[in-house]
Design an enzyme around this catalytic site. Structure first.
Site, PDB file in Angstrom:
ATOM      1  N   LYS A 159       0.143 -25.303  16.633  1.00 46.72           N
ATOM      2  CA  LYS A 159      -0.063 -24.771  17.993  1.00 46.72           C
ATOM      3  C   LYS A 159      -1.146 -23.687  18.017  1.00 46.72           C
ATOM      4  O   LYS A 159      -1.750 -23.431  19.066  1.00 46.72           O
ATOM      5  CB  LYS A 159       1.251 -24.283  18.614  1.00 46.72           C
ATOM      6  CG  LYS A 159       1.936 -23.095  17.931  1.00 46.72           C
ATOM      7  CD  LYS A 159       1.459 -21.732  18.385  1.00 46.72           C
ATOM      8  CE  LYS A 159       1.880 -20.667  17.393  1.00 46.72           C
ATOM      9  NZ  LYS A 159       1.344 -19.344  17.639  1.00 46.72           N
ATOM     10  N   ARG A 205       0.814  -1.225   0.000  1.00 46.62           N
ATOM     11  CA  ARG A 205       0.000   0.000   0.000  1.00 46.62           C
ATOM     12  C   ARG A 205       0.842   1.268   0.000  1.00 46.62           C
ATOM     13  O   ARG A 205       1.656   1.474   0.881  1.00 46.62           O
ATOM     14  CB  ARG A 205      -0.922   0.012   1.210  1.00 46.62           C
ATOM     15  CG  ARG A 205      -1.840  -1.184   1.225  1.00 46.62           C
ATOM     16  CD  ARG A 205      -3.027  -0.965   2.136  1.00 46.62           C
ATOM     17  NE  ARG A 205      -3.807  -2.189   2.175  1.00 46.62           N
ATOM     18  CZ  ARG A 205      -3.716  -3.104   3.137  1.00 46.62           C
ATOM     19  NH1 ARG A 205      -2.899  -2.903   4.143  1.00 46.62           N
ATOM     20  NH2 ARG A 205      -4.445  -4.199   3.096  1.00 46.62           N
TER      21      ARG A 205
HETATM   22  N1  LIG Z   1       2.229 -11.073  15.209  1.00 50.36           N
HETATM   23  C1  LIG Z   1       2.892 -12.031  15.843  1.00 50.36           C
HETATM   24  O1  LIG Z   1       3.048 -11.998  17.091  1.00 50.36           O
HETATM   25  C2  LIG Z   1       3.506 -13.149  15.071  1.00 50.36           C
HETATM   26  C3  LIG Z   1       3.036 -13.490  13.812  1.00 50.36           C
HETATM   27  N2  LIG Z   1       3.592 -14.550  13.158  1.00 50.36           N
HETATM   28  C4  LIG Z   1       3.083 -14.962  11.864  1.00 50.36           C
HETATM   29  O2  LIG Z   1       3.398 -13.976  10.900  1.00 50.36           O
HETATM   30  C5  LIG Z   1       2.402 -13.955   9.877  1.00 50.36           C
HETATM   31  C6  LIG Z   1       1.961 -12.513   9.675  1.00 50.36           C
HETATM   32  O3  LIG Z   1       1.450 -12.051  10.902  1.00 50.36           O
HETATM   33  P1  LIG Z   1       1.343 -10.501  11.291  1.00 50.36           P
HETATM   34  O4  LIG Z   1       2.467  -9.719  10.756  1.00 50.36           O
HETATM   35  O5  LIG Z   1       1.110 -10.472  12.746  1.00 50.36           O
HETATM   36  O6  LIG Z   1       0.010 -10.102  10.516  1.00 50.36           O
HETATM   37  P2  LIG Z   1      -0.555  -8.649  10.159  1.00 50.36           P
HETATM   38  O7  LIG Z   1      -1.979  -8.790   9.788  1.00 50.36           O
HETATM   39  O8  LIG Z   1      -0.191  -7.694  11.224  1.00 50.36           O
HETATM   40  O9  LIG Z   1       0.272  -8.284   8.854  1.00 50.36           O
HETATM   41  C7  LIG Z   1       0.236  -8.995   7.687  1.00 50.36           C
HETATM   42  C8  LIG Z   1       0.739  -8.075   6.581  1.00 50.36           C
HETATM   43  O10 LIG Z   1       0.884  -8.843   5.398  1.00 50.36           O
HETATM   44  C9  LIG Z   1       0.373  -8.050   4.339  1.00 50.36           C
HETATM   45  N3  LIG Z   1      -0.028  -8.930   3.246  1.00 50.36           N
HETATM   46  C10 LIG Z   1      -1.077  -9.777   3.207  1.00 50.36           C
HETATM   47  N4  LIG Z   1      -1.112 -10.416   2.019  1.00 50.36           N
HETATM   48  C11 LIG Z   1      -0.060  -9.954   1.306  1.00 50.36           C
HETATM   49  C12 LIG Z   1       0.432 -10.212   0.003  1.00 50.36           C
HETATM   50  N5  LIG Z   1      -0.188 -11.076  -0.794  1.00 50.36           N
HETATM   51  N6  LIG Z   1       1.533  -9.557  -0.391  1.00 50.36           N
HETATM   52  C13 LIG Z   1       2.155  -8.686   0.422  1.00 50.36           C
HETATM   53  N7  LIG Z   1       1.737  -8.393   1.664  1.00 50.36           N
HETATM   54  C14 LIG Z   1       0.636  -9.021   2.094  1.00 50.36           C
HETATM   55  C15 LIG Z   1      -0.792  -7.277   4.945  1.00 50.36           C
HETATM   56  O11 LIG Z   1      -1.124  -6.134   4.171  1.00 50.36           O
HETATM   57  C16 LIG Z   1      -0.217  -6.920   6.299  1.00 50.36           C
HETATM   58  O12 LIG Z   1       0.530  -5.735   6.255  1.00 50.36           O
HETATM   59  C17 LIG Z   1       1.279 -14.894  10.360  1.00 50.36           C
HETATM   60  O13 LIG Z   1       1.378 -16.124   9.697  1.00 50.36           O
HETATM   61  C18 LIG Z   1       1.559 -15.080  11.840  1.00 50.36           C
HETATM   62  O14 LIG Z   1       1.150 -16.355  12.312  1.00 50.36           O
HETATM   63  C19 LIG Z   1       4.625 -15.250  13.677  1.00 50.36           C
HETATM   64  C20 LIG Z   1       5.138 -14.925  14.912  1.00 50.36           C
HETATM   65  C21 LIG Z   1       4.590 -13.874  15.712  1.00 50.36           C
HETATM   66  O1  LIG Z   2       2.700 -17.010  16.877  1.00 55.27           O
HETATM   67  C1  LIG Z   2       2.607 -16.093  17.651  1.00 55.27           C
HETATM   68  C2  LIG Z   2       3.510 -15.922  18.789  1.00 55.27           C
HETATM   69  O2  LIG Z   2       4.571 -16.823  18.757  1.00 55.27           O
HETATM   70  C3  LIG Z   2       1.534 -15.096  17.472  1.00 55.27           C
HETATM   71  O3  LIG Z   2       0.337 -15.679  17.787  1.00 55.27           O
HETATM   72  P1  LIG Z   2      -1.051 -15.054  17.289  1.00 55.27           P
HETATM   73  O4  LIG Z   2      -1.043 -15.134  15.784  1.00 55.27           O
HETATM   74  O5  LIG Z   2      -2.077 -15.921  17.941  1.00 55.27           O
HETATM   75  O6  LIG Z   2      -1.099 -13.626  17.767  1.00 55.27           O
END
Ligand SMILES: NC(=O)C1=CN([C@@H]2O[C@H](COP(=O)(O)OP(=O)(O)OC[C@H]3O[C@@H](n4cnc5c(N)ncnc54)[C@H](O)[C@@H]3O)[C@@H](O)[C@H]2O)C=CC1
Ligand SMILES: O=C(CO)COP(=O)(O)O
Length: 348
Positions: free
Chosen positions: A204, A42
């Site tokens: 998990k 974006r």
């Molecule tokens: N937030 C957390 O604490 C943690 C998240 N994760 C994993 O990381 C992954 C992402 O999570 P978050 O960053 O928290 O989600 P989020 O919703 O905060 O961010 C996801 C981002 O990816 C972008 N996005 C979605 N589809 C896209 C595409 N096709 N091309 C480019 N960008 C795209 C979105 O616009 C958004 O900015 C998930 O699978 C989650 O399980 C892993 C460890 C910790």
């Molecule tokens: O995987 C995560 C922390 O290790 C984040 O978990 P949630 O996607 O449930 O916020």
């Protein structure tokens, strides 16, 4: 340069996905790397991030922002894709053609993909892909890894200490990932069992969702511990059926992440379980945060797999019924409490 850094990373390092965890990884990289390039789809986000406004105020000056995947592929040998599993294949279909075997990709997505399954008919194990398998499917990159562990983004953003696991078949990928991320506030373990680490991280989330269901009903720690213990056992059985080893499930990416996610109100999976148990309709939860509750997608995919392979997984099955079929939580708990379990530890 951090004292942990063995390899000096001179090139820019890329992050694809500027959400909560993508920004967290970019912040960790800023401890060791001088030039970080983060991709957002974006333009408006790019402008806000460049101006360091609002939630982006704390962004390190080392972080550049781009809306061009070409720029990421050209400038960065090491790239961290961090987008939800729902958008991962689509993202890789755009990024993949720009990559070559010299690129290193370490994803941090905790989910599965079933977009290769036919619309009609039963799912087969070969239709289910982990994110590293999608990277290999959609690109020429072979130096592929995954990052998985108890890594609640908001805690890491507050500079609280944490650890993770980088898994890859290639030692050079693990070393490169460690050099890029390791610091006194972030411990980075390594393993060659990438399938185990990816499956542990995805599975998990379902148990975290189930823990939220119990928490939302006000139930206590005895049943929480029972759920986590038996949930881990099911995660391992499902993982083994998908070809993974037990080890990763017993390390930071398995039990470590399970404890963090299944007990934290910062977890979106846990929070979704709480909301469901307290009567929030599914459509509202999905509408608000749907893509980000990775456990929902994983639960649907694993439920189909368990049926196809006749895997006995009572917790995953009953949580599926509660989440998607409207089964009452009291009935679900009664079912599990009267389930004829016989052996305590049955996976070693
Ligand atoms: N937030 C957390 O604490 C943690 C998240 N994760 C994993 O990381 C992954 C992402 O999570 P978050 O960053 O928290 O989600 P989020 O919703 O905060 O961010 C996801 C981002 O990816 C972008 N996005 C979605 N589809 C896209 C595409 N096709 N091309 C480019 N960008 C795209 C979105 O616009 C958004 O900015 C998930 O699978 C989650 O399980 C892993 C460890 C910790
Ligand atoms: O995987 C995560 C922390 O290790 C984040 O978990 P949630 O996607 O449930 O916020």
């Amino acid at each position: 340069m951090s004292k942990y850094q063995k390899i000096q990373i001179k090139q820019a390092v890329g992050v694809v996905g500027a959400g909560s965890f993508g920004l967290t990884i970019a912040g960790l990289l800023a401890e060791n790397v001088e030039d970080i390039l983060i991709y957002t789809r974006r333009e408006e986000n790019k402008a806000k991030m460049q101006a360091r406004k609002g939630e982006y105020a704390q962004l390190s000056p080392k972080i550049r922002v781009t809306t061009s995947l070409e720029e990421v592929a050209k400038d960065c040998q090491l790239i961290f894709p961090v987008v939800p599993s729902k958008g991962f294949r689509n993202m890789m279909q755009q990024l993949g053609p720009l990559l070559n075997p010299q690129h290193f990709l370490i994803h941090a997505t905790k989910g599965l993909d079933s977009s290769l399954a036919p619309k009609e008919g039963k799912i087969k194990p070969e239709h289910i892909k982990t994110m590293s398998q999608l990277i290999e499917l959609e690109s020429l990159a072979c130096r592929v890894g995954c990052l998985s562990g108890p890594n609640l983004a908001s805690e890491i953003q507050e500079h609280q200490p944490a650890a993770t696991l980088i898994a890859s078949k290639y030692t050079e990928v693990i070393k490169m990932g460690q050099a890029a991320l390791r610091s006194p506030r972030f411990q980075v373990y390594g393993t060659h069992d990438i399938l185990g680490a990816e499956l542990a991280g995805a599975l998990k989330n379902v148990v975290a969702l189930a823990a939220g269901l119990l928490g939302g009903k006000g139930l206590g720690m005895n049943i929480w511990a029972l759920l986590v213990t038996r949930g881990l056992s099911e995660m391992i059985h499902i993982g083994k059926a998908m070809g993974a080893d037990v080890k990763a499930f017993l390390g930071v990416a398995g039990i470590g992440d399970l404890i963090a996610t299944a007990s934290s109100t910062k977890s979106r999976n846990y929070k979704a379980g709480v909301a469901l148990a307290q009567g929030t309709p599914m459509r509202e939860i999905v509408g608000a945060d749907g893509d980000m509750v990775e456990g929902f997608r994983t639960l649907e995919i694993i439920n189909q797999l368990c049926q196809a392979l006749e895997i006995n997984s009572p917790i995953f099955e009953i949580v599926h019924r509660v989440v998607f079929k409207g089964m009452e939580l009291e009935r679900a708990i009664h079912f599990l409490m009267t389930y004829p379990y016989a052996v305590d530890v049955d996976f070693l």
